[in-house]
Design an enzyme around this catalytic site. Structure first.
Site, short mmCIF file in Angstrom:
data_model
loop_
_atom_site.label_atom_id
_atom_site.label_comp_id
_atom_site.label_asym_id
_atom_site.label_seq_id
_atom_site.Cartn_x
_atom_site.Cartn_y
_atom_site.Cartn_z
N ASN A 11 0.80 -0.97 -0.13
CA ASN A 11 -0.06 0.02 0.07
C ASN A 11 0.71 1.34 -0.09
O ASN A 11 1.49 1.65 0.97
CB ASN A 11 -0.94 -0.05 1.26
CG ASN A 11 -1.75 1.14 1.26
OD1 ASN A 11 -1.81 2.10 0.51
ND2 ASN A 11 -2.36 1.19 2.71
N LYS A 13 0.06 4.31 -0.04
CA LYS A 13 -0.55 5.32 0.36
C LYS A 13 -0.13 6.62 -0.56
O LYS A 13 -0.33 6.60 -1.64
CB LYS A 13 -0.04 5.51 1.94
CG LYS A 13 -0.11 4.25 2.56
CD LYS A 13 -0.09 4.41 4.25
CE LYS A 13 -0.07 3.15 4.86
NZ LYS A 13 -0.27 3.26 6.18
N HIS A 98 -9.38 1.07 5.02
CA HIS A 98 -8.14 1.33 5.64
C HIS A 98 -8.34 2.10 6.82
O HIS A 98 -9.24 3.23 6.83
CB HIS A 98 -7.30 1.90 4.49
CG HIS A 98 -5.79 1.83 5.39
ND1 HIS A 98 -5.32 2.58 6.11
CD2 HIS A 98 -4.77 1.02 5.23
CE1 HIS A 98 -4.31 2.52 6.52
NE2 HIS A 98 -3.55 1.38 5.94
N GLU A 100 -6.96 4.58 7.85
CA GLU A 100 -6.71 5.98 7.62
C GLU A 100 -7.96 6.56 7.00
O GLU A 100 -8.03 7.72 7.09
CB GLU A 100 -5.21 6.18 6.78
CG GLU A 100 -4.17 5.96 7.39
CD GLU A 100 -3.00 5.37 6.78
OE1 GLU A 100 -2.80 5.54 5.62
OE2 GLU A 100 -2.06 4.74 7.65
N GLU A 168 -5.37 -4.90 10.68
CA GLU A 168 -4.18 -3.82 10.68
C GLU A 168 -4.76 -3.11 12.06
O GLU A 168 -5.50 -2.33 12.22
CB GLU A 168 -4.45 -2.90 9.76
CG GLU A 168 -3.93 -3.67 8.26
CD GLU A 168 -3.43 -2.41 7.39
OE1 GLU A 168 -2.36 -2.75 7.03
OE2 GLU A 168 -4.05 -1.63 7.11
N GLY A 174 2.62 2.13 10.76
CA GLY A 174 3.39 3.18 10.51
C GLY A 174 4.22 3.51 11.76
O GLY A 174 4.99 4.44 11.73
N SER A 214 3.36 -2.26 10.32
CA SER A 214 5.01 -2.46 10.60
C SER A 214 5.43 -3.56 10.08
O SER A 214 6.40 -4.21 10.77
CB SER A 214 5.15 -2.01 12.12
OG SER A 214 4.82 -0.67 12.45
P1 PGA Z 1 2.84 0.22 7.54
O1 PGA Z 1 1.41 0.34 7.04
O2 PGA Z 1 3.55 -1.09 6.94
O3 PGA Z 1 3.74 1.36 7.00
O4 PGA Z 1 2.72 -0.03 9.08
C1 PGA Z 1 0.58 -0.67 6.87
C2 PGA Z 1 -0.94 -0.23 6.24
O5 PGA Z 1 -1.29 1.04 6.76
O6 PGA Z 1 -1.38 -0.93 5.28
#
Ligand code: PGA
Length: 254
Positions: A11, A13, A98, A100, A168, A174, A214
């Site tokens: 992803n 983003k 997601h 976010e 997640e 992140g 992560s």
């Molecule tokens: P990350 O993000 O691997 O940077 O923690 C995962 C995600 O949001 O899909």
């Protein structure tokens, strides 16, 4: 019961310019040269790069996904993208719900379910994300939240062929933090039980449940070895071909 084929989806983003296509091409070359890797690989770039990546990777096994879609196929929705547009640009999947999007755009599970239905309508696989916040985990609410988000977000038409679940934990995205392997195993088992209860034993076992939050080359092997973890949804570590390869290749020659 056969394990479903693992999926590792990147992803990107809101990252990536046209120059980033070279990272995807580098990844494609790695995959081409390593036929023992059994992973299905997907990149979900920003919408501006979907068509470009699809063209650059044409004929390669890397799948392309979107990061969100509108519930309607077209119309007066400035700034939004229809699932049909993603499909037309060369995507075969789309991430919906997601955290976010849930947090920054107020997306409810009901909205996420409508987006997943839009994905099906366009012939796309829906990657439906669920996950608890840090406060919910501390309150011991994680499994309840998973049940609630699953029953709210999963369309009645969901089957293993059109849907992937991504667990997640919001607090792990992140941040460099990950749950313990036992915690990951507990949540994935819970999701599996919910899925088999809903879809029946075969379909419930065949639906892939990804872990995300992560995931890095250094922790991918242990996370991916947890029962009922059928791959990963990777943010930061999917941006560079070398890092992403370190995760994808975990599934090599097992
Ligand atoms: P990350 O993000 O691997 O940077 O923690 C995962 C995600 O949001 O899909």
């Amino acid at each position: 019961m056969n394990q479903p084929r693992p999926l590792v989806a990147g992803n990107w983003k809101m990252n990536g310019l046209r120059a980033s296509v070279s990272e995807a091409e580098a990844l494609a070359r790695r995959l081409e040269g390593n036929k023992t890797v059994e992973t299905q690989v997907m990149i979900c770039p920003p919408a501006t790069l979907v068509a470009l990546l699809a063209a650059a990777l044409d004929g390669n096994s890397i799948l392309i996904g979107g990061q969100d879609c509108h519930i309607n196929p077209s119309g007066a929705h400035t700034g939004d993208i229809a699932a049909e547009m993603l499909a037309d640009a060369g995507a075969s999947a789309v991430i919906v719900g997601h955290s976010e999007r849930r947090a920054d755009h107020g997306e409810t599970s009901k909205a996420v379910r409508a987006k997943a239905e839009a994905a099906y309508r366009a012939g796309l696989t829906a990657i439906i994300c669920i996950g608890e916040t840090e406060a919910q985990r501390k309150q011991g609410e994680t499994l309840n939240v998973m049940s609630e988000q699953l029953s709210g977000s999963l369309p009645g038409a969901a089957v293993s062929g059109n849907t992937v679940i991504a667990y997640e934990p919001v607090w792990a995205i992140g941040t460099g933090l990950t749950p313990t392997l036992d915690d990951v195993g507990e949540v994935h088992q819970h999701i599996r039980t919910e899925l088999t209860g809903r879809l029946g034993a075969d379909e419930g076992a065949a639906m892939r449940i990804l872990y995300g939050g992560s995931v890095k080359p250094g922790n991918a092997a242990e996370l991916m070895a947890v029962e009922n973890v059928n791959g990963a949804l990777v943010g930061g570590a999917s941006l560079k071909a070398d890092d992403f390869w370190g995760i994808i290749s975990v599934y090599s020659g097992r």
